[in-house]
Design an enzyme around this catalytic site. Structure first.
Site, PDB file in Angstrom:
ATOM      1  N   GLU A 167      48.654  70.368  82.837  1.00  0.00           N
ATOM      2  CA  GLU A 167      49.410  70.285  81.580  1.00  0.00           C
ATOM      3  C   GLU A 167      50.501  69.217  81.593  1.00  0.00           C
ATOM      4  OE1 GLU A 167      50.873  74.206  80.691  1.00  0.00           O
ATOM      5  OE2 GLU A 167      48.897  75.081  80.586  1.00  0.00           O
ATOM      6  N   GLU A 356      42.617  77.982  82.104  1.00  0.00           N
ATOM      7  CA  GLU A 356      43.567  79.067  81.833  1.00  0.00           C
ATOM      8  C   GLU A 356      43.287  79.627  80.451  1.00  0.00           C
ATOM      9  OE1 GLU A 356      47.762  78.144  82.137  1.00  0.00           O
ATOM     10  OE2 GLU A 356      47.448  76.983  83.969  1.00  0.00           O
TER      11      GLU A 356
END
Ligand code: IFM
Length: 440
Positions: A167, A356
């Site tokens: 991320e 995720e």
């Protein structure tokens, strides 16, 4: 009753964690401090002053944690390496005792048939490198590549899937623009530089990987569908900017070799012209894209003007108009967005791994519904031809949710943080049953 939906035979079923969020013992066995060690030990920056000093004590309990994964029948486990355990100063001498922890973990997973999925950078930069400018220093691409080389040489023969960064949007947005995550800067001019150096580091590490090891490497991004809060022109424009800023900024750079045009619209003078040679380094062939998916977002103009971008993150969130059921952190549960994004992001023609997906909730029934509904969307996307190779639930275990501390409960496994006792939640048993049958 519904008709069973089967997943591909090679489908990866697992769960994910990250080093600082679960390991604890951050300074053990010669490790150096990370920026999260510093951030959490600075007063007032995390909920109740909570830190990752103990977290899930996974650094010492990793064997029993693997035993639980085995009990659940996972065939993949995503975790990250703490850079400053391996290289306490970020560069230079390798701390073999730190590296040994990851050697043991990888061997332990392989011994029970669980494929390790390793992320090199999940936000815990060595503090020594922050002292040298961190992600703002161009040299970081080489520092990261050297660290990556150490890891590929140590574990490249045994780890089938690697990710460079987790991320990068959050690293920049939270760490350099809004200051809510380490290293806590709030600076419009720094954010593009941090972004670009993250991406240069990513590209350089992929180049090193091709020279050192030959299995699979990718980039993990968090994607969030953006919808206009109204059909007013300014909201529609803001939505396009928000989508470019969060969803396309990193993948366009990595897969197409260019940032979206909107970046200049968003950052104005703060967005530099980047050298073509840098973009060539950033664009490397990837074996997979890791997608982290949690929620969607409604955008109002005020949320994504420049003022909104540099404004207070909480205030920005207030502009969001949530429409469905909210989780414990106030994010809307929106499973349909996952299939939508899997289809949209197939446009890069690279296999997608869901790295995720999860829900912070005290109500385990909600976790089960969330899990089921999202897997249903994954199955739909696969049926539509999306090359989705696996699903890793966030998280394996309740853990340290950064500035939010320990109150957000994301785990398939519940942790009593007083005693470190673990309990497998009912949703995890139901997930185990899906894994066993390889069908919904
Ligand atoms: O806990 C985080 C993780 O570190 C990165 N992705 C989102 C998760 C939930 O907020």
């Amino acid at each position: 009753m519904h008709n069973a939906v089967r997943f591909p035979d090679s489908f990866l079923w697992g769960a994910a964690t990250s080093a600082y969020q679960i390991e604890g013992s951050p300074l053990a066995d010669g490790a150096g401090p990370s920026i999260w060690q510093r951030f959490t030990h600075s007063p007032g920056l995390t909920a109740n002053g909570e830190t990752g000093d103990t977290a899930c004590d996974h650094y010492r309990r990793w064997e029993s944690d693997i035993a639980v994964m085995r009990e659940l029948g996972l065939n993949a486990y995503r975790f990250s390496i703490s850079w400053s355990r391996v290289l306490p100063n970020g560069t230079g001498t390798v701390n073999e005792r730190g590296l040994d922890f990851y050697r043991r973990l990888v061997d332990g997973l392989l011994a029970v048939g669980i494929a390790p999925n390793v992320t090199l950078y999940h936000w815990d930069l060595p503090a020594a490198l922050d002292d040298r400018g961190g992600w703002l220093n161009r040299d970081i691409a080489d520092w990261f590549a050297d660290y990556a080389r150490v890891m590929f040489r140590a574990l490249g023969d045994r780890v089938p899937m690697w990710a460079t960064l987790n991320e990068p949007w959050v690293v920049t947005d939270g760490g350099y623009l809004h200051g809510v995550l380490a290293p806590g800067h709030r600076n419009l001019y720094e954010a593009p530089i941090a972004t670009h150096n993250l991406m240069r580091a990513h590209g350089t590490a992929v180049q090193v990987y091709r020279a050192e090891a030959k299995r699979a490497i990718g980039l993990v991004v968090n994607l969030e569908p953006k919808y206009a809060a109204s059909q007013r022109d300014e909201d529609v424009v803001a939505t396009r900017l928000a989508d470019a800023y969060m969803n396309r900024q990193y993948l366009d750079a990595a897969c197409l070799g260019s940032y979206p045009d909107e970046m200049r619209e968003i950052f104005g003078d703060a967005w530099p012209e980047w050298p073509a040679a840098d973009m060539a380094v950033i664009k490397q062939p990837l074996d997979f894209i890791g997608v982290n998916y949690y929620t969607r977002d409604f955008v109002r103009n005020s949320g994504y003007t420049l003022a909104g971008l540099v404004g207070d993150a909480e205030a920005e969130r207030d502009h969001r108009q949530q429409r469905g059921k909210l989780n414990d952190l106030g994010w809307e549960v929106y499973p349909e967005g996952l299939a939508q994004f899997l289809r949209e992001y197939s446009r890069y023609k690279i296999p997608i791994l869901i790295t995720e997906n999860g829900i912070p909730t005290q109500r385990d029934d909600d976790r089960w519904v969330f899990l089921f509904m999202h897997l249903w969307q994954v199955a739909r996307a696969i049926a539509d031809g999306v090359d989705c190779v696996g699903y890793l639930h966030w998280s394996l275990i309740d853990n340290f949710e950064w500035a939010d501390g320990y109150k957000a409960r994301f785990g398939l496994i519940e942790v009593d943080f007083e005693t470190q006792e673990r309990r497998i939640r009912p949703s995890a048993w139901r997930y185990a049953e899906i894994i066993r049958r390889n069908e919904l």
